[in-house]
Scaffold this active site. Structure first.
Site, PDB file in Angstrom:
ATOM      1  N   LYS A 166     -20.002  -5.189  53.445  1.00 18.22           N
ATOM      2  CA  LYS A 166     -21.149  -5.990  53.055  1.00 18.22           C
ATOM      3  C   LYS A 166     -22.035  -6.299  54.255  1.00 18.22           C
ATOM      4  O   LYS A 166     -21.554  -6.557  55.359  1.00 18.22           O
ATOM      5  CB  LYS A 166     -20.687  -7.303  52.413  1.00 18.22           C
ATOM      6  N   ASP A 194     -23.718  -2.221  52.102  1.00 17.45           N
ATOM      7  CA  ASP A 194     -24.277  -2.702  50.841  1.00 17.45           C
ATOM      8  C   ASP A 194     -24.847  -4.093  51.063  1.00 17.45           C
ATOM      9  O   ASP A 194     -24.109  -5.025  51.401  1.00 17.45           O
ATOM     10  CB  ASP A 194     -23.170  -2.730  49.783  1.00 17.45           C
ATOM     11  N   GLU A 220     -26.617   0.881  50.426  1.00 17.16           N
ATOM     12  CA  GLU A 220     -26.648   0.546  49.002  1.00 17.16           C
ATOM     13  C   GLU A 220     -27.493  -0.696  48.735  1.00 17.16           C
ATOM     14  O   GLU A 220     -27.370  -1.704  49.416  1.00 17.16           O
ATOM     15  CB  GLU A 220     -25.213   0.325  48.522  1.00 17.16           C
ATOM     16  N   GLU A 246     -26.848   0.004  40.180  1.00 15.15           N
ATOM     17  CA  GLU A 246     -25.901  -0.845  39.450  1.00 15.15           C
ATOM     18  C   GLU A 246     -26.626  -1.907  38.629  1.00 15.15           C
ATOM     19  O   GLU A 246     -26.046  -2.484  37.707  1.00 15.15           O
ATOM     20  CB  GLU A 246     -24.899  -1.507  40.398  1.00 15.15           C
ATOM     21  N   ASP A 269     -23.402   1.574  36.571  1.00 13.24           N
ATOM     22  CA  ASP A 269     -22.136   0.963  36.190  1.00 13.24           C
ATOM     23  C   ASP A 269     -21.904   1.324  34.726  1.00 13.24           C
ATOM     24  O   ASP A 269     -22.643   0.873  33.839  1.00 13.24           O
ATOM     25  CB  ASP A 269     -22.167  -0.556  36.379  1.00 13.24           C
ATOM     26  N   HIS A 296     -20.975   2.785  40.119  1.00  9.62           N
ATOM     27  CA  HIS A 296     -20.533   1.467  40.573  1.00  9.62           C
ATOM     28  C   HIS A 296     -19.352   1.052  39.701  1.00  9.62           C
ATOM     29  O   HIS A 296     -19.405   1.155  38.481  1.00  9.62           O
ATOM     30  CB  HIS A 296     -21.683   0.465  40.424  1.00  9.62           C
ATOM     31  N   GLU A 329     -15.440   4.395  43.537  1.00  4.08           N
ATOM     32  CA  GLU A 329     -15.338   3.076  44.144  1.00  4.08           C
ATOM     33  C   GLU A 329     -14.025   2.414  43.731  1.00  4.08           C
ATOM     34  O   GLU A 329     -13.692   2.362  42.551  1.00  4.08           O
ATOM     35  CB  GLU A 329     -16.518   2.199  43.724  1.00  4.08           C
TER      36      GLU A 329
END
Length: 389
Positions: A166, A194, A220, A246, A269, A296, A329
């Site tokens: 992150k 991300d 991301e 996502e 997703d 995702h 993922e």
């Protein structure tokens, strides 16, 4: 044989330690599952990505549209749900409700026909998929990198060849953390970042240029998912591949990403963007336009198995003798719903996950575990009574 019953289960897992990222802090995992049962007793499981109680309300809205339908005609059922929600839900939580029902129908269809979902999708191009570890969230507001080194080393020791961290709490902090993780894992492990759409266009450009030297596999959601043209501009200003999707819904939403040349990698997703039925169409769009697709995946083990079957079916374009590994993922944050809800257990072997070859999604729900986590259900009292017997 027709669909006779639709049940929803809102599950909650309270975390032993909260974690946060650029947008929110989590102290629990909460998700809505759907179980669909036919007139002859066959059943299938699905899940939605999104606010669980709102998803449950959406499933209630769609219930009358689905009951009495033939579960083998999944596209017909999907279209009826789509038309039911079109005027007010081209994006958002009702589409997650559609997704959960659609996934449960695919699981059910596979069980009825005795075939894995990957076969129903058209076949498995690969039997093993490489997981990347999603983790390296923040746990200390006073020290954003607290525990990062130990966590990254843990993923390497488990056999992961890629991991995602992150960013999004400040460019200076991000650059220092990316440098720290790259030095920790060395040059041979893929590293993704991300930001969960934390940055403005200018900030995303600045951060991209400063971390390019750390060999980032993709950036991301660098900016808001609404800014299709800014995504395209960002791609021209950095060598880092840009990913997103996502927060996008249906093939029509992903077509906007493609038309605007917004991303290098599409990330639908499946449990929110329209289920497996629509994910197959999104994959066709991606292949038509030569864009990579890596879903995702952030929910229970049901969602993980959905992604495994889907990724197994993605065609390789261009084809070549030695194909690169396709990625899935694999969230590594604390999550009892991922680790304990279904059986058989999902195990990583030699850095890979095997695509299940059992009927449907290849798993079933442990109802003892379901009882432990359930907080709300259409039939909650029925569940409790059943477990008393």
């Amino acid at each position: 044989m027709t669909i006779e019953k639709i049940e929803t289960f809102v599950l909650k897992d309270t975390l032993s330690k909260s974690f946060f990222f650029s947008q929110w802090e989590y102290s629990e995992r909460c998700i809505c599952l759907v179980k669909i049962t036919t007139s002859n007793g066959e059943y299938g499981w699905g899940e939605a990505y999104g606010p669980a109680t709102m998803v449950e309300a959406g499933v209630k809205l769609l219930e009358s549209t689905v009951l009495g339908e033939n579960p083998l005609e999944n596209e017909v059922i999907w279209n009826k749900m789509y038309r039911k929600t079109l005027d007010f839900s081209r994006r958002g939580v009702y589409m997650a409700s559609v997704s959960a029902i659609d996934i449960a129908i695919w699981d059910l269809k596979g069980k009825i026909l005795g075939l894995p979902v990957s076969t129903l999708l058209g076949g498995a191009h690969r039997t093993k998929i490489q997981p990347y570890a999603t983790g390296l969230y923040f746990t200390n507001h006073n020290n954003f990198s607290d525990g990062f080194v130990e966590e990254a080393k843990l993923y390497v020791s488990k056999g992961f060849k890629a991991m995602k961290m992150k960013v999004g709490l400040g460019i200076k902090e991000d650059v220092a953390n990316v440098k720290l993780i790259r030095e920790t894992i060395g040059p041979d492990i893929q590293l993704m970042v991300d930001s969960n759409h934390a940055y403005t266009f200018r900030e995303a450009v600045e951060l991209s240029k400063k971390i390019e030297k750390y060999d980032i596999a993709w950036f991301e959601e660098p900016i808001s998912p609404e800014f299709y043209e800014q995504y395209s501009e960002l791609r021209e200003k950095t060598t880092i591949p840009i990913s997103g999707g996502e927060c996008e819904y249906l093939r029509f939403g992903f077509n906007e990403l493609i038309k605007n040349k917004s991303v290098d990698i599409l990330q639908p997703d499946i449990c929110a963007s329209g289920g497996l039925t629509e994910a197959k169409r999104i994959a066709t769009l991606a292949s038509t336009n030569g864009i990579d697709l890596i879903p995702h995946t952030w929910g229970t083990s049901i969602g993980l198995h959905v992604a495994l079957h889907f990724i197994a079916n993605i065609e390789s374009i261009p084809g070549r003798m030695y194909q690169p590994d396709f990625l899935i993922e694999f969230d590594q944050t604390e999550n009892g719903l991922r680790d304990h809800l279904t059986f058989p257990k999902l195990e990583m072997k030699n850095g890979m996950l095997e695509v299940p070859n059992r009927p449907g999604l290849g798993i079933d729900v442990d109802e003892e575990v379901l009882r432990k986590y359930v907080v709300c259900a259409h039939n909650k009292q029925d569940i409790l009574e059943k477990f008393k017997k």
